[in-house]
Motif scaffolding. Structure first.
Motif, PDB file in Angstrom:
ATOM      1  N   GLN A 345       0.811  -1.213   0.000  1.00 18.82           N
ATOM      2  CA  GLN A 345       0.000   0.000   0.000  1.00 18.82           C
ATOM      3  C   GLN A 345       0.848   1.270   0.000  1.00 18.82           C
ATOM      4  O   GLN A 345       0.487   2.269  -0.628  1.00 18.82           O
ATOM      5  N   THR A 346       2.000   1.250   0.690  1.00 15.26           N
ATOM      6  CA  THR A 346       2.853   2.435   0.679  1.00 15.26           C
ATOM      7  C   THR A 346       3.526   2.591  -0.679  1.00 15.26           C
ATOM      8  O   THR A 346       3.688   3.707  -1.178  1.00 15.26           O
ATOM      9  N   THR A 347       3.920   1.481  -1.283  1.00 20.64           N
ATOM     10  CA  THR A 347       4.512   1.535  -2.617  1.00 20.64           C
ATOM     11  C   THR A 347       3.512   2.073  -3.626  1.00 20.64           C
ATOM     12  O   THR A 347       3.854   2.884  -4.496  1.00 20.64           O
ATOM     13  N   LEU A 348       2.266   1.653  -3.509  1.00 21.40           N
ATOM     14  CA  LEU A 348       1.230   2.154  -4.406  1.00 21.40           C
ATOM     15  C   LEU A 348       0.987   3.644  -4.187  1.00 21.40           C
ATOM     16  O   LEU A 348       0.802   4.398  -5.150  1.00 21.40           O
ATOM     17  N   LEU A 349       1.011   4.091  -2.937  1.00 23.85           N
ATOM     18  CA  LEU A 349       0.850   5.521  -2.661  1.00 23.85           C
ATOM     19  C   LEU A 349       1.992   6.311  -3.293  1.00 23.85           C
ATOM     20  O   LEU A 349       1.767   7.360  -3.909  1.00 23.85           O
ATOM     21  N   LEU A 350       3.217   5.820  -3.159  1.00 22.82           N
ATOM     22  CA  LEU A 350       4.361   6.503  -3.769  1.00 22.82           C
ATOM     23  C   LEU A 350       4.193   6.577  -5.279  1.00 22.82           C
ATOM     24  O   LEU A 350       4.472   7.619  -5.892  1.00 22.82           O
ATOM     25  N   TYR A 351       3.730   5.492  -5.888  1.00 21.37           N
ATOM     26  CA  TYR A 351       3.496   5.508  -7.333  1.00 21.37           C
ATOM     27  C   TYR A 351       2.513   6.614  -7.715  1.00 21.37           C
ATOM     28  O   TYR A 351       2.756   7.381  -8.645  1.00 21.37           O
ATOM     29  N   LEU A 352       1.390   6.693  -6.998  1.00 21.94           N
ATOM     30  CA  LEU A 352       0.377   7.699  -7.316  1.00 21.94           C
ATOM     31  C   LEU A 352       0.940   9.113  -7.194  1.00 21.94           C
ATOM     32  O   LEU A 352       0.670   9.979  -8.023  1.00 21.94           O
ATOM     33  N   ILE A 354       4.240  10.099  -7.268  1.00 24.13           N
ATOM     34  CA  ILE A 354       5.324  10.414  -8.197  1.00 24.13           C
ATOM     35  C   ILE A 354       4.824  10.476  -9.637  1.00 24.13           C
ATOM     36  O   ILE A 354       5.404  11.148 -10.486  1.00 24.13           O
ATOM     37  N   HIS A 355       3.692   9.814  -9.898  1.00 25.44           N
ATOM     38  CA  HIS A 355       3.126   9.832 -11.244  1.00 25.44           C
ATOM     39  C   HIS A 355       2.218  11.033 -11.464  1.00 25.44           C
ATOM     40  O   HIS A 355       2.148  11.565 -12.589  1.00 25.44           O
ATOM     41  N   GLN A 356       1.536  11.494 -10.419  1.00 29.55           N
ATOM     42  CA  GLN A 356       0.495  12.497 -10.601  1.00 29.55           C
ATOM     43  C   GLN A 356       0.721  13.816  -9.865  1.00 29.55           C
ATOM     44  O   GLN A 356       0.165  14.838 -10.255  1.00 29.55           O
ATOM     45  N   ASN A 357       1.477  13.816  -8.776  1.00 26.28           N
ATOM     46  CA  ASN A 357       1.686  15.047  -8.017  1.00 26.28           C
ATOM     47  C   ASN A 357       3.029  15.655  -8.412  1.00 26.28           C
ATOM     48  O   ASN A 357       4.088  15.218  -7.954  1.00 26.28           O
ATOM     49  N   GLU A 358       2.993  16.664  -9.261  1.00 21.79           N
ATOM     50  CA  GLU A 358       4.227  17.246  -9.813  1.00 21.79           C
ATOM     51  C   GLU A 358       5.120  17.827  -8.725  1.00 21.79           C
ATOM     52  O   GLU A 358       6.341  17.742  -8.793  1.00 21.79           O
ATOM     53  N   GLY A 359       4.516  18.456  -7.715  1.00 18.96           N
ATOM     54  CA  GLY A 359       5.310  19.044  -6.642  1.00 18.96           C
ATOM     55  C   GLY A 359       6.070  17.989  -5.867  1.00 18.96           C
ATOM     56  O   GLY A 359       7.265  18.148  -5.580  1.00 18.96           O
ATOM     57  N   MET A 360       5.394  16.896  -5.518  1.00 14.80           N
ATOM     58  CA  MET A 360       6.050  15.826  -4.769  1.00 14.80           C
ATOM     59  C   MET A 360       7.101  15.129  -5.616  1.00 14.80           C
ATOM     60  O   MET A 360       8.175  14.772  -5.126  1.00 14.80           O
ATOM     61  N   LYS A 361       6.816  14.959  -6.896  1.00 15.69           N
ATOM     62  CA  LYS A 361       7.784  14.328  -7.787  1.00 15.69           C
ATOM     63  C   LYS A 361       9.055  15.169  -7.883  1.00 15.69           C
ATOM     64  O   LYS A 361      10.176  14.641  -7.779  1.00 15.69           O
ATOM     65  N   ALA A 362       8.901  16.481  -8.055  1.00 14.42           N
ATOM     66  CA  ALA A 362      10.070  17.367  -8.141  1.00 14.42           C
ATOM     67  C   ALA A 362      10.858  17.338  -6.839  1.00 14.42           C
ATOM     68  O   ALA A 362      12.098  17.350  -6.852  1.00 14.42           O
ATOM     69  N   PHE A 363      10.150  17.289  -5.718  1.00 16.51           N
ATOM     70  CA  PHE A 363      10.827  17.243  -4.420  1.00 16.51           C
ATOM     71  C   PHE A 363      11.653  15.966  -4.296  1.00 16.51           C
ATOM     72  O   PHE A 363      12.810  15.992  -3.859  1.00 16.51           O
ATOM     73  N   ILE A 364      11.071  14.832  -4.669  1.00 17.35           N
ATOM     74  CA  ILE A 364      11.778  13.547  -4.580  1.00 17.35           C
ATOM     75  C   ILE A 364      13.027  13.562  -5.450  1.00 17.35           C
ATOM     76  O   ILE A 364      14.111  13.138  -5.018  1.00 17.35           O
TER      77      ILE A 364
END
Length: 670
Positions: A345-352, A354-364
């Motif tokens: 479930q945490t891996t799936l949350l990370l996928y969602l 990093i795939h859809q939240n541009e701000g979180m993806k850029a931060f990562i």
């Protein structure tokens, strides 16, 4: 979940775990009950009987003051369901005339309203009775969801006693769901409200689990419409996120000793050093359910999905173009995700995210400690034999999305790792994160070749390597060997398939050869897939040699050592163009080595390669398009994600669902 004993004292109300650490017991005075005794419980039998009970009857205080053994795992939930199945069945039948379920629900609504509007949450007895009401409602809803249509389920809420009028305009089911959400949002999570929050989430999960038992899109369920149209839609996401974060970090040991259910006093394995609590787990499961249903409805957009994909960093005050639904500390979220990625479930949350939240993806992608996130992903892939295929896919796709970024592809070769305990192939005193990624992805490909035989998995593995190949830097000798070893394995398989096809073509024909013809066709199809894989591996090698030849002497050494592998493809139309570049490089370095004599030591060969790599003119190589692959989600993602998410709920929510009635997914493949 194995939990140590818990003593939770609410003045005169005690919530205590049994000696086996498997269930809660609520105690008030001398009353107590085991699961087996519930079938004959006088209060429950009256509730499910044929006589209507007035909403103001003193009976309700007696029922809600009774001590129930509360299950906290699926095994105990199953025992509870078996013990109360006759009561639940009678209740569903008789409630159509008595309206007792509606009276019970209204009792809960009244208490929940007072709990939110006053200091009642400090009244432990009042909170406990509110919890008991909700627990009984959830147990009955569970039976309704599994045995009734949605229309009949809602009727159970709305049926009134003969003495009641029918003036309500809003369905009691809708009012009940609204109340649960408002409870989650408005009532603070404290030691004496923790169980109530947990039960509210359990009840919402039970109601939405109707998706598991009835084969229709979520948007057609009235219960899902209630959830998607609520006025509280953005605030609940914030509350759930904060609940997940606060509980996971256990910010105050004095307050959260009960929240962690005594786990801080239990010796833990290294794998369990960051153990999620029950409430954090249910919050995450509920978030995944909310965000992945009703995703294609234009007239009724999913507010939870929108909120999840647009929240911003609370530590960043710079203006943004997109209006944020709420803010959260990205650093805390990053640490939480990194520490809990062993779970689906945490891996799936990370996928969602990093795939859809541009701000979180850029931060990562901006993290200098990106290994904190990548290492758990690699560990998932490394232990593929112990994981379900969905979990492997999610980890691999996250890696593929990360590899789309060149900054990431460069940074991973600057991070040096030492003595990785879970990597058992060979002792590596020191290797870069980039090198370890290559090793684990290659191992995943090889595992898939022998076990899973999944073309989609191959494609994603090779796409990630291809994206990184132009930035391969100073590859470890063992990493270089494994790359060429993969190519060697593919070559051998190619030779075997060619021989099998040749033998099938020259074998004598007879009347019962239909299965043999099918086998030959299978071989031809396997060969086509294999040649695609070989082509991609050659393109990966070519990309590395063309872009960073002088940074990878160990890879050149391995290629030269196995140069005969490439000769069989020189005239093959599928590989001829890509082989030309590799041939040019092989010829150049072979000539230089021959000029220095035949008895060179490995270190001398490596020195010659290093000098030659600097002097080699890359202009003579044929230019190919840059190797870049981008992950694109399937057109109908709900077909994959909804069964996957509910299989996660089934396996990890600590509740029991009747397997014989589940139609959404197969338990053999979940």
């Amino acid at each position: 979940m194995n939990l140590s004993s818990l003593n939770f004292v609410w003045e005169s109300f005690e919530l205590k775990m049994d000696n086996n650490g498997s269930s809660f017991e609520t105690k008030m005075g001398a009353n107590s009950s085991s699961f087996s005794e519930l079938a004959n419980n006088e209060y429950l039998r009256k509730l499910s009987g044929t006589d209507p009970i007035d909403q103001m009857d003193p009976y309700w205080n007696q029922l809600l003051s009774y001590s129930f053994l509360i299950p906290i795992n699926s095994a105990d939930s199953k025992l509870l369901e078996e013990a109360t199945s006759a009561i639940s069945k009678n209740f569903a039948i008789n409630n159509c005339r008595t309206g007792n379920f509606g009276a019970l629900t209204k009792n809960f609504l009244l208490r929940a309203t007072e709990l939110k509007a006053s200091a009642q949450c400090e009244d432990n007895i009042f909170t406990w009775q509110t919890y008991n009401a909700l627990f009984i409602i959830r147990t009955m809803c569970k039976y309704f969801v599994e045995h009734l249509s949605e229309e009949l389920l809602i009727q159970q809420f709305d049926t009134k006693s003969p003495a009641e009028s029918s003036s309500e305009k809003v369905s009691l089911a809708e009012e009940f769901i609204n109340s649960l959400v408002e409870l989650l949002v408005d009532v603070p999570v404290m030691n004496f409200t923790y169980a109530l929050h947990l039960e509210a989430l359990n009840t919402l999960l039970v109601l939405l689990s109707i998706q598991m038992f009835q084969p229709q899109p979520a948007r057609k369920f009235i219960l899902y419409r209630y959830m998607m149209q609520g006025k509280w839609k953005s605030s609940i996401v914030l509350r759930l996120w904060m609940g997940l974060m606060i509980i996971a970090f256990c910010l105050s040991a004095s307050l959260w000793s009960v929240v962690t259910l005594g786990m801080t006093h239990k010796a833990k394995k290294p794998e369990e050093e960051f153990s999620e609590t029950l409430l954090a787990n249910q919050s995450l499961l509920f978030l995944l359910v909310l965000a992945n249903h009703c995703t294609t409805e234009r007239l009724l957009p999913n507010p939870y999905r929108q909120a999840m994909f647009s929240f911003t960093n609370s530590q960043n005050n710079s203006p943004t173009k997109v209006a944020a639904t709420f803010k959260i500390d990205y650093s805390q979220l990053y640490n939480t995700l990194s520490n809990t990625l062993r779970d689906d479930q945490t891996t799936l949350l990370l996928y969602l995210l990093i795939h859809q939240n541009e701000g979180m993806k850029a931060f990562i992608l901006s993290r200098t400690n990106i290994d904190q996130l990548v290492m758990p992903l690699l560990k998932i892939l490394y232990g593929a034999q112990d994981r379900n295929s969905h979990h492997i896919y999610m980890a691999l796709i996250i890696l593929l999305i990360l590899s789309e970024d060149d900054v990431f592809n460069k940074a991973i070769h600057d991070i040096v790792l030492k003595n990785i305990p879970w990597f058992q192939e060979r002792a590596l005193a020191e290797v870069t994160l980039g090198g370890l990624i290559i090793l684990v992805v290659i191992r995943t490909i090889q595992y898939n070749m022998t076990r899973m035989r999944d073309k989609y998995l191959h494609t994603n593995c090779l796409a990630a390597l291809a994206n990184m190949s132009g930035n391969f830097n100073n590859l470890h000798p063992y990493v270089s060997q494994r790359l060429i070893s993969l190519f060697s394995q593919l070559c051998k398989k190619h030779t075997r398939l060619i021989e099998l096809i040749r033998q099938a073509a020259v074998s004598p024909q007879h009347s019962e050869e239909h299965s043999e013809e099918e086998t030959e066709q299978d071989h031809v199809q396997d060969l086509a897939v294999l040649e695609e894989v070989i082509r991609m591996v050659l393109e990966i090698l070519n990309s590395c040699l063309c872009n960073c030849l002088h940074h990878n002497p160990n890879l050149l050494y391995s290629i030269l050592y196995e140069k005969d592998l490439f000769s069989q493809f020189r005239t093959h139309p599928t590989f001829q163009d890509i082989i030309q570049n590799i041939d040019s490089i092989l010829n150049y370095f072979s000539t230089r080595l021959e000029q220095n004599g035949a008895s060179l030591s490995p270190s001398e060969v490596l020195d010659i390669i290093k000098v030659g790599a600097i002097q080699f003119k890359r202009e003579q190589l044929k230019k190919f398009p840059e190797l870049k692959f981008k992950y694109v989600e399937e057109e109908s993602p709900e077909e994959f994600f909804i069964p996957y998410i509910w299989s996660l709920v089934y396996h990890s929510c600590n509740m029991y669902f009747n397997t014989a009635r589940i139609v959404l997914f197969s338990l053999t493949s979940s």
